[in-house]
Motif scaffolding. Structure first.
Motif, PDB file in Angstrom:
ATOM      1  N   ARG A 223       0.831  -1.201   0.000  1.00  0.00           N
ATOM      2  CA  ARG A 223       0.000   0.000   0.000  1.00  0.00           C
ATOM      3  C   ARG A 223       0.872   1.261   0.000  1.00  0.00           C
ATOM      4  O   ARG A 223       0.541   2.253  -0.656  1.00  0.00           O
ATOM      5  N   SER A 224       1.992   1.210   0.709  1.00  0.00           N
ATOM      6  CA  SER A 224       2.903   2.360   0.742  1.00  0.00           C
ATOM      7  C   SER A 224       3.562   2.579  -0.612  1.00  0.00           C
ATOM      8  O   SER A 224       3.787   3.723  -1.026  1.00  0.00           O
ATOM      9  N   PHE A 225       3.876   1.487  -1.313  1.00  0.00           N
ATOM     10  CA  PHE A 225       4.466   1.618  -2.647  1.00  0.00           C
ATOM     11  C   PHE A 225       3.489   2.281  -3.609  1.00  0.00           C
ATOM     12  O   PHE A 225       3.852   3.186  -4.364  1.00  0.00           O
ATOM     13  N   THR A 226       2.243   1.806  -3.608  1.00  0.00           N
ATOM     14  CA  THR A 226       1.252   2.346  -4.543  1.00  0.00           C
ATOM     15  C   THR A 226       0.879   3.790  -4.203  1.00  0.00           C
ATOM     16  O   THR A 226       0.526   4.561  -5.096  1.00  0.00           O
ATOM     17  N   GLN A 227       0.973   4.155  -2.924  1.00  0.00           N
ATOM     18  CA  GLN A 227       0.645   5.517  -2.505  1.00  0.00           C
ATOM     19  C   GLN A 227       1.839   6.462  -2.608  1.00  0.00           C
ATOM     20  O   GLN A 227       1.701   7.668  -2.348  1.00  0.00           O
ATOM     21  N   GLY A 228       3.008   5.926  -2.972  1.00  0.00           N
ATOM     22  CA  GLY A 228       4.188   6.764  -3.109  1.00  0.00           C
ATOM     23  C   GLY A 228       4.843   7.136  -1.793  1.00  0.00           C
ATOM     24  O   GLY A 228       5.685   8.046  -1.749  1.00  0.00           O
ATOM     25  N   LEU A 229       4.468   6.453  -0.709  1.00  0.00           N
ATOM     26  CA  LEU A 229       5.063   6.748   0.594  1.00  0.00           C
ATOM     27  C   LEU A 229       6.428   6.092   0.755  1.00  0.00           C
ATOM     28  O   LEU A 229       7.279   6.584   1.498  1.00  0.00           O
ATOM     29  N   LEU A 230       6.627   4.970   0.084  1.00  0.00           N
ATOM     30  CA  LEU A 230       7.903   4.276   0.063  1.00  0.00           C
ATOM     31  C   LEU A 230       8.209   3.888  -1.375  1.00  0.00           C
ATOM     32  O   LEU A 230       7.302   3.701  -2.186  1.00  0.00           O
ATOM     33  N   GLU A 231       9.481   3.758  -1.683  1.00  0.00           N
ATOM     34  CA  GLU A 231       9.902   3.301  -3.010  1.00  0.00           C
ATOM     35  C   GLU A 231      10.444   1.882  -2.887  1.00  0.00           C
ATOM     36  O   GLU A 231      11.373   1.629  -2.120  1.00  0.00           O
ATOM     37  N   GLU A 232       9.850   0.973  -3.626  1.00  0.00           N
ATOM     38  CA  GLU A 232      10.259  -0.429  -3.532  1.00  0.00           C
ATOM     39  C   GLU A 232      11.637  -0.636  -4.150  1.00  0.00           C
ATOM     40  O   GLU A 232      11.936  -0.129  -5.229  1.00  0.00           O
ATOM     41  N   ARG A 233      12.449  -1.408  -3.458  1.00  0.00           N
ATOM     42  CA  ARG A 233      13.797  -1.707  -3.964  1.00  0.00           C
ATOM     43  C   ARG A 233      13.723  -2.655  -5.152  1.00  0.00           C
ATOM     44  O   ARG A 233      12.943  -3.610  -5.156  1.00  0.00           O
ATOM     45  N   VAL A 234      14.541  -2.379  -6.158  1.00  0.00           N
ATOM     46  CA  VAL A 234      14.663  -3.253  -7.319  1.00  0.00           C
ATOM     47  C   VAL A 234      16.038  -3.920  -7.263  1.00  0.00           C
ATOM     48  O   VAL A 234      17.051  -3.255  -7.481  1.00  0.00           O
ATOM     49  N   PRO A 235      16.117  -5.203  -6.929  1.00  0.00           N
ATOM     50  CA  PRO A 235      17.418  -5.885  -6.853  1.00  0.00           C
ATOM     51  C   PRO A 235      18.147  -5.846  -8.193  1.00  0.00           C
ATOM     52  O   PRO A 235      17.516  -5.919  -9.245  1.00  0.00           O
ATOM     53  N   PHE A 236      19.457  -5.724  -8.144  1.00  0.00           N
ATOM     54  CA  PHE A 236      20.238  -5.727  -9.377  1.00  0.00           C
ATOM     55  C   PHE A 236      21.328  -6.793  -9.359  1.00  0.00           C
ATOM     56  O   PHE A 236      22.240  -6.789 -10.188  1.00  0.00           O
ATOM     57  N   TYR A 237      21.234  -7.715  -8.400  1.00  0.00           N
ATOM     58  CA  TYR A 237      22.102  -8.893  -8.394  1.00  0.00           C
ATOM     59  C   TYR A 237      21.259 -10.114  -8.059  1.00  0.00           C
ATOM     60  O   TYR A 237      20.445 -10.063  -7.141  1.00  0.00           O
ATOM     61  N   PRO A 238      21.456 -11.206  -8.831  1.00  0.00           N
ATOM     62  CA  PRO A 238      22.352 -11.334  -9.986  1.00  0.00           C
ATOM     63  C   PRO A 238      21.832 -10.540 -11.170  1.00  0.00           C
ATOM     64  O   PRO A 238      20.621 -10.320 -11.275  1.00  0.00           O
ATOM     65  N   PRO A 239      22.736 -10.113 -12.068  1.00  0.00           N
ATOM     66  CA  PRO A 239      22.301  -9.316 -13.228  1.00  0.00           C
ATOM     67  C   PRO A 239      21.314 -10.110 -14.077  1.00  0.00           C
ATOM     68  O   PRO A 239      21.456 -11.323 -14.241  1.00  0.00           O
ATOM     69  N   GLN A 240      20.288  -9.413 -14.575  1.00  0.00           N
ATOM     70  CA  GLN A 240      19.307 -10.051 -15.430  1.00  0.00           C
ATOM     71  C   GLN A 240      19.871 -10.215 -16.834  1.00  0.00           C
ATOM     72  O   GLN A 240      20.416  -9.277 -17.415  1.00  0.00           O
ATOM     73  N   VAL A 241      19.736 -11.415 -17.375  1.00  0.00           N
ATOM     74  CA  VAL A 241      20.226 -11.691 -18.729  1.00  0.00           C
ATOM     75  C   VAL A 241      19.072 -11.520 -19.691  1.00  0.00           C
ATOM     76  O   VAL A 241      18.024 -12.152 -19.555  1.00  0.00           O
ATOM     77  N   GLU A 242      19.260 -10.622 -20.654  1.00  0.00           N
ATOM     78  CA  GLU A 242      18.208 -10.408 -21.641  1.00  0.00           C
ATOM     79  C   GLU A 242      18.140 -11.578 -22.614  1.00  0.00           C
ATOM     80  O   GLU A 242      19.169 -12.050 -23.093  1.00  0.00           O
ATOM     81  N   GLU A 243      16.944 -12.020 -22.874  1.00  0.00           N
ATOM     82  CA  GLU A 243      16.754 -13.143 -23.780  1.00  0.00           C
ATOM     83  C   GLU A 243      16.774 -12.668 -25.219  1.00  0.00           C
ATOM     84  O   GLU A 243      16.339 -11.586 -25.515  1.00  0.00           O
TER      85      GLU A 243
END
Length: 243
Positions: A223-243
């Motif tokens: 609910r906090s993410f959708t309301q802009g009260l918190l920003e959800e973390r986007v993990p960057f490890y392991p790196p995503q491999v593009e198909e």
């Protein structure tokens, strides 16, 4: 990591509207001799249902023909459904808002620690020397101690436990396993003993599907993410491999 509940990855909706410029029914616009020119080569026909593609304003669109009625449809973007918590009494409501205040307070720490851990692992992947890896891990430990220790010492026991849960959420590892992995099992053992004295478990997982408090914590976060009260973390490890 596919770890967030309440998310429906794709929502397919049939938009029952008339074709602008094409008409309500196929038979009203084309005769039997011109049907092949309208149907896409990949059209599928099952009894009286025909699934086909057509071009309108330069766009390739999908539609279904059911008993002569043309039904255009599209695939909508991801939709997130978040239930609003209900409470049996005022005491339950107060506990929820106390919990919300604690989650809002400690989640940023979990985000910073998770991002730093991702950076650490990316750097370790580029190192070949065991000595260099130990040195870099030590620098990571010193960073955490310098950055977090003064503020974490101010947390209550319940806030400390929530932070441990959120670290599990962001790293897929308990605090105990993180200490074991990046320091030693012996160090993790004594950290856990100290934490237990303060009614905090470093081994307890984050389980919003089966644990009622964790379920409320996840609801608060979403609910906090959708309301802009918190920003959800986007993990960057392991790196995503593009198909």
């Amino acid at each position: 990591m596919e770890k967030k509940p309440y998310t429906i990855k794709r929502l397919i909706a049939l938009l029952i509207v008339a074709f602008n410029g094409i008409g309500i029914t196929l038979s009203a616009q084309v005769d039997s001799g011109s049907v092949d020119s309208l149907l896409h080569k990949s059209a599928v026909q099952e009894d009286t249902v025909i699934i086909f593609q057509y071009v309108k304003d330069g766009q390739v669109l999908d539609a279904t023909l059911i008993d002569g009625d043309t039904i255009p449809w599209i695939v909508l973007d991801e939709v997130l459904f978040i239930s609003e918590p209900t409470f049996d009494d005022d005491e339950a409501r107060r506990r929820y808002f106390y919990l919300k205040r604690k989650v809002m307070k400690v989640y940023p720490y979990a985000v910073l620690a998770g991002n730093k851990l991702d950076s650490l692992n990316l750097r370790l992947d580029s190192l070949t020397s065991r000595r260099e890896k130990r040195r870099y891990i030590k620098e990571y430990q010193e960073y955490l101690e310098e950055r977090f220790e003064p503020e974490i010492r101010k947390l209550t026991h319940s806030e400390g436990q929530i932070l441990c849960k959120l670290l599990y959420r962001e790293t897929d590892m308990s605090v105990y396993d993180l200490i074991t992995e990046y320091r030693s099992g012996w160090t993790a053992f004594w950290w856990n003993v100290t934490a237990n004295w303060n009614d905090i478990s470093l081994k307890e997982p984050y389980d919003p599907e089966n644990n009622e408090e964790d379920k409320l914590v996840e609801n608060i976060l979403q609910r906090s993410f959708t309301q802009g009260l918190l920003e959800e973390r986007v993990p960057f490890y392991p790196p995503q491999v593009e198909e």
